[in-house]
Design a protein around this motif. Structure first.
Motif, PDB file in Angstrom:
ATOM      1  N   ARG A  80       0.869  -1.181   0.000  1.00 27.81           N
ATOM      2  CA  ARG A  80       0.000   0.000   0.000  1.00 27.81           C
ATOM      3  C   ARG A  80       0.898   1.220   0.000  1.00 27.81           C
ATOM      4  N   GLN A  81       0.534   2.181  -0.801  1.00 27.43           N
ATOM      5  CA  GLN A  81       1.280   3.431  -0.894  1.00 27.43           C
ATOM      6  C   GLN A  81       0.409   4.535  -0.311  1.00 27.43           C
ATOM      7  N   LEU A  82       0.959   5.273   0.655  1.00 29.59           N
ATOM      8  CA  LEU A  82       0.252   6.399   1.255  1.00 29.59           C
ATOM      9  C   LEU A  82       0.906   7.682   0.779  1.00 29.59           C
ATOM     10  N   ILE A  83       0.119   8.566   0.193  1.00 30.07           N
ATOM     11  CA  ILE A  83       0.621   9.842  -0.306  1.00 30.07           C
ATOM     12  C   ILE A  83      -0.072  10.949   0.489  1.00 30.07           C
ATOM     13  N   VAL A  84       0.712  11.666   1.274  1.00 30.19           N
ATOM     14  CA  VAL A  84       0.169  12.725   2.127  1.00 30.19           C
ATOM     15  C   VAL A  84       0.508  14.068   1.500  1.00 30.19           C
ATOM     16  N   ARG A  85      -0.544  14.802   1.135  1.00 28.20           N
ATOM     17  CA  ARG A  85      -0.399  16.159   0.609  1.00 28.20           C
ATOM     18  C   ARG A  85      -1.008  17.116   1.614  1.00 28.20           C
ATOM     19  N   GLU A  86      -0.778  18.386   1.400  1.00 31.79           N
ATOM     20  CA  GLU A  86      -1.344  19.394   2.292  1.00 31.79           C
ATOM     21  C   GLU A  86      -2.867  19.332   2.289  1.00 31.79           C
ATOM     22  N   SER A  87      -3.464  19.000   1.153  1.00 27.54           N
ATOM     23  CA  SER A  87      -4.919  19.028   1.025  1.00 27.54           C
ATOM     24  C   SER A  87      -5.591  17.660   1.116  1.00 27.54           C
ATOM     25  N   SER A  88      -4.817  16.556   1.021  1.00 26.60           N
ATOM     26  CA  SER A  88      -5.465  15.243   0.996  1.00 26.60           C
ATOM     27  C   SER A  88      -4.501  14.119   1.381  1.00 26.60           C
TER      28      SER A  88
ATOM     29  N   LEU B 276      -7.126   3.620  -3.958  1.00 30.30           N
ATOM     30  CA  LEU B 276      -8.132   2.936  -3.172  1.00 30.30           C
ATOM     31  C   LEU B 276      -9.038   3.936  -2.452  1.00 30.30           C
ATOM     32  N   GLN B 277      -8.409   5.027  -1.980  1.00 35.35           N
ATOM     33  CA  GLN B 277      -9.169   5.994  -1.191  1.00 35.35           C
ATOM     34  C   GLN B 277      -8.450   7.331  -1.178  1.00 35.35           C
ATOM     35  N   THR B 278      -9.215   8.407  -1.260  1.00 31.73           N
ATOM     36  CA  THR B 278      -8.672   9.753  -1.097  1.00 31.73           C
ATOM     37  C   THR B 278      -9.532  10.488  -0.081  1.00 31.73           C
ATOM     38  N   VAL B 279      -8.864  11.032   0.928  1.00 32.28           N
ATOM     39  CA  VAL B 279      -9.554  11.736   2.003  1.00 32.28           C
ATOM     40  C   VAL B 279      -9.071  13.171   2.024  1.00 32.28           C
ATOM     41  N   LYS B 280     -10.016  14.118   1.995  1.00 32.87           N
ATOM     42  CA  LYS B 280      -9.657  15.540   2.092  1.00 32.87           C
ATOM     43  C   LYS B 280      -9.183  15.836   3.509  1.00 32.87           C
ATOM     44  N   ARG B 281      -8.215  16.752   3.615  1.00 29.41           N
ATOM     45  CA  ARG B 281      -7.691  17.133   4.944  1.00 29.41           C
ATOM     46  C   ARG B 281      -8.129  18.519   5.307  1.00 29.41           C
TER      47      ARG B 281
END
Length: 94
Positions: free
Chosen positions: A43-51, A89-94
């Motif tokens: 699984r790859q987790l990509i953390v951006r400022e917005s998501s 798989l999933q994108t969550v807004k921050r």
């Protein structure tokens, strides 16, 4: 690495304040046939400022025997590394 560097990928990751983490779920190695075929499931987790994006990552490669050294303690060379699946798989807004 060189292809991505030439295309500015790493500069965009740094300037975009993006963090990437890869969590390995499993590795399947076929040591019955040489060169050894390997599939990695992660699984790859990509953390951006917005998501935050979670991706399914599947890769394949072949392993060749090599001389062990301080820089290569396992004694293998990775050949024909390919990303076979990189699906969101999933994108969550921050």
């Amino acid at each position: 690495y060189k292809d991505l560097a030439e295309k500015g990928y790493y500069n965009r990751v740094i300037s975009g304040n993006v963090t990437q983490t890869v969590e390995i779920d499993s590795v399947k190695c076929d040591f019955d046939q040489y060169p050894y075929k390997v599939n990695t499931y992660a699984r790859q987790l990509i953390v951006r400022e917005s998501s935050l994006t979670v991706r399914s990552l599947v890769t394949s490669c072949r392993l060749l025997n090599a001389t062990r050294s301080d820089n290569n303690p396992h004694g293998f060379i990775i050949e024909a590394f390919t990303i076979t699946k990189n699906k969101d798989l999933q994108t969550v807004k921050r």
